[in-house]
Design a protein around this motif. Structure first.
Motif, short mmCIF file in Angstrom:
data_model
loop_
_atom_site.label_atom_id
_atom_site.label_comp_id
_atom_site.label_asym_id
_atom_site.label_seq_id
_atom_site.Cartn_x
_atom_site.Cartn_y
_atom_site.Cartn_z
N SER A 101 0.81 -1.22 0.00
CA SER A 101 0.00 0.00 0.00
C SER A 101 0.85 1.27 0.00
O SER A 101 0.32 2.36 0.23
CB SER A 101 -0.93 0.01 1.22
OG SER A 101 -0.16 0.00 2.42
N SER A 102 2.15 1.14 -0.27
CA SER A 102 3.02 2.31 -0.25
C SER A 102 2.62 3.30 -1.34
O SER A 102 2.65 2.98 -2.53
CB SER A 102 4.49 1.88 -0.48
OG SER A 102 5.29 3.00 -0.83
N TYR A 103 2.27 4.50 -0.93
CA TYR A 103 1.88 5.52 -1.90
C TYR A 103 3.01 5.81 -2.88
O TYR A 103 2.80 5.87 -4.10
CB TYR A 103 1.47 6.82 -1.20
CG TYR A 103 1.37 7.97 -2.18
CD1 TYR A 103 0.27 8.08 -3.04
CD2 TYR A 103 2.40 8.91 -2.30
CE1 TYR A 103 0.19 9.10 -3.97
CE2 TYR A 103 2.32 9.93 -3.23
CZ TYR A 103 1.22 10.02 -4.06
OH TYR A 103 1.17 11.03 -5.00
N GLU A 104 4.21 6.02 -2.36
CA GLU A 104 5.33 6.38 -3.24
C GLU A 104 5.61 5.29 -4.26
O GLU A 104 5.90 5.58 -5.43
CB GLU A 104 6.59 6.67 -2.40
CG GLU A 104 6.49 7.90 -1.52
CD GLU A 104 6.43 9.21 -2.30
OE1 GLU A 104 6.60 9.19 -3.53
OE2 GLU A 104 6.21 10.26 -1.67
N ALA A 105 5.51 4.02 -3.84
CA ALA A 105 5.74 2.91 -4.78
C ALA A 105 4.63 2.84 -5.82
O ALA A 105 4.89 2.62 -7.01
CB ALA A 105 5.86 1.60 -4.02
N LEU A 106 3.41 3.02 -5.40
CA LEU A 106 2.27 2.95 -6.33
C LEU A 106 2.31 4.11 -7.32
O LEU A 106 2.02 3.92 -8.52
CB LEU A 106 0.96 2.95 -5.56
CG LEU A 106 0.68 1.66 -4.77
CD1 LEU A 106 -0.48 1.87 -3.80
CD2 LEU A 106 0.38 0.50 -5.71
N PHE A 107 2.67 5.30 -6.85
CA PHE A 107 2.76 6.43 -7.76
C PHE A 107 3.89 6.21 -8.77
O PHE A 107 3.74 6.49 -9.96
CB PHE A 107 2.99 7.73 -6.99
CG PHE A 107 3.17 8.92 -7.89
CD1 PHE A 107 2.11 9.40 -8.64
CD2 PHE A 107 4.40 9.54 -8.00
CE1 PHE A 107 2.28 10.48 -9.50
CE2 PHE A 107 4.58 10.62 -8.85
CZ PHE A 107 3.52 11.09 -9.60
N ALA A 108 5.03 5.70 -8.29
CA ALA A 108 6.14 5.40 -9.20
C ALA A 108 5.73 4.36 -10.23
O ALA A 108 6.13 4.43 -11.40
CB ALA A 108 7.35 4.91 -8.40
N LEU A 109 4.92 3.39 -9.81
CA LEU A 109 4.43 2.36 -10.75
C LEU A 109 3.57 3.01 -11.84
O LEU A 109 3.70 2.68 -13.02
CB LEU A 109 3.62 1.30 -9.98
CG LEU A 109 3.08 0.14 -10.81
CD1 LEU A 109 4.21 -0.67 -11.44
CD2 LEU A 109 2.21 -0.78 -9.93
N THR A 155 -5.99 5.96 -3.81
CA THR A 155 -6.64 5.35 -2.64
C THR A 155 -5.72 5.41 -1.42
O THR A 155 -6.18 5.66 -0.30
CB THR A 155 -7.00 3.88 -2.95
OG1 THR A 155 -7.93 3.85 -4.04
CG2 THR A 155 -7.62 3.20 -1.74
N ALA A 156 -4.42 5.22 -1.65
CA ALA A 156 -3.46 5.25 -0.55
C ALA A 156 -3.28 6.66 0.01
O ALA A 156 -3.02 6.83 1.20
CB ALA A 156 -2.11 4.70 -1.03
N ALA A 157 -3.42 7.67 -0.86
CA ALA A 157 -3.26 9.08 -0.42
C ALA A 157 -4.31 9.93 -1.12
O ALA A 157 -4.03 10.61 -2.10
CB ALA A 157 -1.86 9.57 -0.75
N PRO A 158 -5.54 9.91 -0.62
CA PRO A 158 -6.65 10.60 -1.31
C PRO A 158 -6.45 12.10 -1.48
O PRO A 158 -7.04 12.69 -2.39
CB PRO A 158 -7.86 10.32 -0.39
CG PRO A 158 -7.47 9.11 0.39
CD PRO A 158 -5.99 9.19 0.58
#
Length: 265
Positions: free
Chosen positions: A152-160, A182-185
């Motif tokens: 659920s890491s926001y930074e990892a999901l955004f980088a993805l 979802t992780a950082a609305p």
């Protein structure tokens, strides 16, 4: 004076009034930004051991495109942060990533690696540095490892999402940005990423919708203002948004060119 001449004169006058009004608004924003930066600098100087104050000043400088000063302020914040803070060192890397400086980004990420080589933020930092040079294959490996540790890491999901966007993988990018949101609305970044994704894919209406969501979350973001202003074309709103982007990041050449083109439209 003929009716046609009169209408042309009125249109020219309206355009000049609009340009003047937009210019005054942009100048007001620029002055407000200078005031804010000065206030943040004063707050950091008044509390020389306060990490939060130093970081706030550095991040504001980064947003304004004052990269050298931002790096200096965020380097200062590193020394004030809790011992071994990966977050503080990642902030320094953000500057190089924003500049598109691959070598500087790699150097900044090595500071995280020396502390904790396989930490989520270290892996994300390395991935973001790779994406500066569009090395998506290597970035995906690092992002996958980061998400295996913290799904659920926001930074990892955004980088993805960014990695998939650079590969023009629309469905995969949509999914990643959606999970990041979802992780950082409260973050505008995933919606900005979606806007750029849809714009590149020729899906203008969806791009505008995503960028308006980003603007609602972060009304003063120069990046959001610029991307939305470009999409809206020769409209008064486009000119205002692009002028605000330049006011918020005065050294941004591409935005300055876009303002000139909008005024000629």
């Amino acid at each position: 004076m003929t009716r046609t001449t009169l209408l042309s004169s009125l249109a020219l006058t309206t355009s000049l009034v609009l340009a003047l009004a937009v210019g005054m608004t942009a100048a007001h924003i620029a002055r407000a930004q200078e005031t804010e930066l000065s206030a943040l600098e004063a707050a950091a100087d008044a509390a020389p051991r306060d990490y939060a104050a130093a970081r706030a000043h550095g991040m504001a400088l980064l947003r304004a495109g004052h990269y050298r000063e931002a790096r200096r302020a965020l380097d200062r914040a590193v020394h004030l942060a809790p011992r071994g803070s990966l977050e503080a060192r990642f902030d320094v890397a953000r500057v190089a990533i924003a500049e598109g400086d691959h070598r500087a980004a790699q150097s900044a990420c090595r500071a995280l690696s020396r502390l904790e080589k396989r930490a989520v933020l270290t892996l994300v930092c390395n991935a973001r540095a790779d994406l500066v040079w569009n090395r998506a294959a290597r970035a995906f490996e690092e992002i996958d490892e980061a998400l295996a540790i913290e799904g659920s890491s926001y930074e990892a999901l955004f980088a993805l999402g960014e990695a998939h966007r650079l590969r023009a993988s629309v469905a995969d990018a949509e999914s990643a940005y959606g999970r990041a949101s979802t992780a950082a609305p409260a973050s505008a970044e995933p919606h900005l990423g979606l806007g750029r994704l849809y714009a590149a894919a020729g899906r203008r209406d969806e791009a505008v919708t995503s960028l308006r969501r980003a603007l609602a979350l972060d009304a003063t973001s120069p990046d959001v203002q610029y991307e939305l202003g470009r999409l809206l074309g020769g409209t008064s709103e486009a000119l205002e948004l692009l002028s605000r982007a330049v006011a918020g990041r005065p050294s941004w050449a591409e935005a300055q060119v876009a303002v000139g083109e909008a005024r000629l439209a």
